[in-house]
Design a protein around this motif. Structure first.
Motif, mmCIF file in Angstrom:
data_model
loop_
_atom_site.group_PDB
_atom_site.id
_atom_site.type_symbol
_atom_site.label_atom_id
_atom_site.label_comp_id
_atom_site.label_asym_id
_atom_site.label_seq_id
_atom_site.Cartn_x
_atom_site.Cartn_y
_atom_site.Cartn_z
ATOM 1 N N UNK B 179 0.851 -1.190 0.000
ATOM 2 C CA UNK B 179 0.000 0.000 0.000
ATOM 3 C C UNK B 179 0.886 1.239 0.000
ATOM 4 N N UNK B 180 0.721 2.090 -0.990
ATOM 5 C CA UNK B 180 1.591 3.256 -1.107
ATOM 6 C C UNK B 180 1.055 4.432 -0.289
ATOM 7 N N UNK B 181 -0.258 4.633 -0.363
ATOM 8 C CA UNK B 181 -0.867 5.784 0.294
ATOM 9 C C UNK B 181 -0.833 5.635 1.814
ATOM 10 N N UNK B 186 -2.657 3.226 7.043
ATOM 11 C CA UNK B 186 -3.101 3.298 8.447
ATOM 12 C C UNK B 186 -4.429 2.594 8.627
ATOM 13 N N UNK B 187 -5.295 2.750 7.647
ATOM 14 C CA UNK B 187 -6.604 2.095 7.701
ATOM 15 C C UNK B 187 -6.411 0.568 7.726
ATOM 16 N N UNK B 188 -5.497 0.103 6.872
ATOM 17 C CA UNK B 188 -5.220 -1.335 6.798
ATOM 18 C C UNK B 188 -4.565 -1.832 8.087
ATOM 19 N N UNK B 189 -3.668 -0.996 8.646
ATOM 20 C CA UNK B 189 -2.997 -1.359 9.891
ATOM 21 C C UNK B 189 -4.016 -1.490 11.016
#
Lengths: 274, 202
Positions: B179-181, B186-189
């Protein structure tokens, strides 16, 4: 599939507490039920999978099996998710109580998307045999979807997981967030076409196992091949595209595909005895 | 009053949940000592804000702890310590207190959670029912810090990401590395952290 009368079964205890909307019984399988409900906030939909106690099993055995199955499904989902395989995230769970809350995947099953496209065609061309060529746009769309399905399965097998029940019903087409809304043509099947462009998300890992064996992987593909042939007879030829993409995504695919030949010859079960 | 009443899905009305957020807390040592001595007036979940990602992350822990409470399977003294333990991805209780709990001379920003049984709760320990007003009065007197709205933006300011990534084993995860963005990452984390908590000890 979609049953709205959720009152015929008592809901699990976890769903008896108040929420902004009543839980909706989405589907019922042999082992469990799937509800649509919310996780923490009203705007956060989730799927709750519940494995009710089985009265025909000894209670101690029943508790142990339920717990083990929910746990193993959650572990497989986490493993896939970490590796970037498109699967729903786990939100919350209680293995002892037999439930697990997962991310709600928007969209429709691939089975519905494919049949919608093929079904529309069938009406126009009326009773043509399954071998009749599909119109080109339709063909391209389906081939592209097959590629994405093959890639998803390749990524899955790469992480050391076999699904155990691969069908086009267990793959969701999730509308893409970006670029959503563009490209829907002015022609009648603009919407159906758009739907087929969604991201493939694999669901229902209730029968999944962690395995690296070519045999298990080949059986996984075989099950999908058979399911595909019966659910989408008109698109059967396109299954080759699934395998092609599978091969490109997954380095060890070639030995699996060799094994697939064996499996085709003898069927899903390795042993014909018993 | 900076004490927020949470209205979470699937929480029985027999419990009210309140949260508050204090920045620049100067008496962490004192608050920690109250927890250590099991001072019953200090039954709160004191959480170090630097290891909290977002409201959703915090709420997941609360939800999990309340579920454990409802089932009567608490593994720690009360639902408040259970919230701290629920933030962990393994069953090591001491570790959880150290990582997510209040730490003397270290904790600067503090998230507080209070679970109050209401009249119809079958909790033998509940002698008097505390009102939101009473909870806030006690907290604002005892916690020396700046009351801050518990929003995702405010929480993001205090999140110590290297620490969070270590605690939730988010380093070297293929799903995050591609994920670059930064916002998406952060959402994925957050999703992975919540998943880790849900699968605690499996």
């Amino acid at each position: 599939m979609a049953a709205t009368d959720g009152q015929q079964f008592p809901p699990p205890k976890v769903l008896t507490y108040p929420a902004s909307a009543p839980p909706l019984l989405v589907t019922q399988g042999a082992e469990g039920r799937l509800y649509k409900t919310t996780h923490l906030a009203p705007n956060r939909p989730c799927a709750l999978k519940y494995r009710p106690p089985k009265p025909y099993r000894h209670p101690i055995l029943d508790a142990r099996l339920t717990k083990a199955r929910i746990s193993s499904e959650a572990k497989v989902l986490e493993r896939c998710w970490r590796e970037g395989v498109p699967v729903p995230a786990v939100y919350a769970m209680d293995p002892a109580a037999g439930w697990m809350m997962m991310e709600w995947i928007e969209g429709i099953p691939a089975r519905v998307g494919i049949n919608k496209l093929l079904g529309d065609r069938r009406e126009e061309e009326e009773e043509e045999d399954a071998e009749a060529p599909l119109p080109e746009t339709c063909e391209t769309l389906l081939a592209d979807l097959m590629r994405r399905i093959g890639a998803a399965i390749g990524a899955l097998h790469k992480t050391g997981v076999v699904h155990g029940d691969l069908t086009t019903s267990n793959m969701m087409l999730r509308p893409r967030r970006r670029g959503y809304g563009n490209g829907s043509g002015a022609d009648g099947d603009g919407d159906d076409a758009e739907v087929l462009k969604g991201d493939v998300v694999l669901i229902d890992f209730g029968l999944a196992t962690q395995s690296m064996s070519d045999e298990d992987r080949a059986v996984d593909l075989y099950v999908l091949e058979r399911a595909f042939a019966s659910t989408h007879p008109r698109a059967e030829r396109l299954f080759a595209t699934v395998l092609e993409a599978y091969k490109e995504t997954f380095k060890k695919a070639s030995s699996v595909l060799v094994k697939l030949e064996d499996v085709r010859m003898r069927g899903r079960k390795r042993s014909m005895l018993g | 009053m900076a004490l927020e009443r949470l209205d979470l899905e699937h929480i029985p009305p027999s419990y009210q949940i309140y949260t508050a957020f204090f920045r620049d807390v100067s008496n962490a040592d004192f608050l920690y000592a109250q927890l250590l001595s099991r001072n019953s007036e200090f039954e709160y979940a004191f959480i170090d804000a630097s290891s909290v990602i977002s409201r959703l992350h915090l709420f997941s822990a609360i939800y999990s702890a309340v579920n454990v409470l409802l089932d009567g399977n608490l593994r720690t003294p009360n639902v408040h310590s259970e919230i701290v333990v629920s933030l962990n991805i393994n069953n090591n209780i001491a570790d959880a207190y150290r990582r997510w709990g209040i730490t003397p001379s270290k904790t600067k920003d503090l998230v507080v959670v209070k679970v109050v049984p209401t009249s119809n709760a079958q909790d033998e320990s509940s002698t008097t029912i505390q009102t939101q007003q009473a909870v806030w009065e006690h907290l604002s007197q005892q916690v020396q810090g700046t009351p801050t709205p518990l929003t995702d933006d405010e929480l993001a300011k205090t999140t110590d990401w290297p620490k969070v990534r270590k605690y939730y084993r988010l380093n070297g995860v293929p799903a995050l590395d591609r994920v670059a963005d930064e916002q998406d990452k952060r959402k994925q984390s957050e999703k992975l952290a919540i998943m880790g908590m849900a699968l605690r000890g499996l």
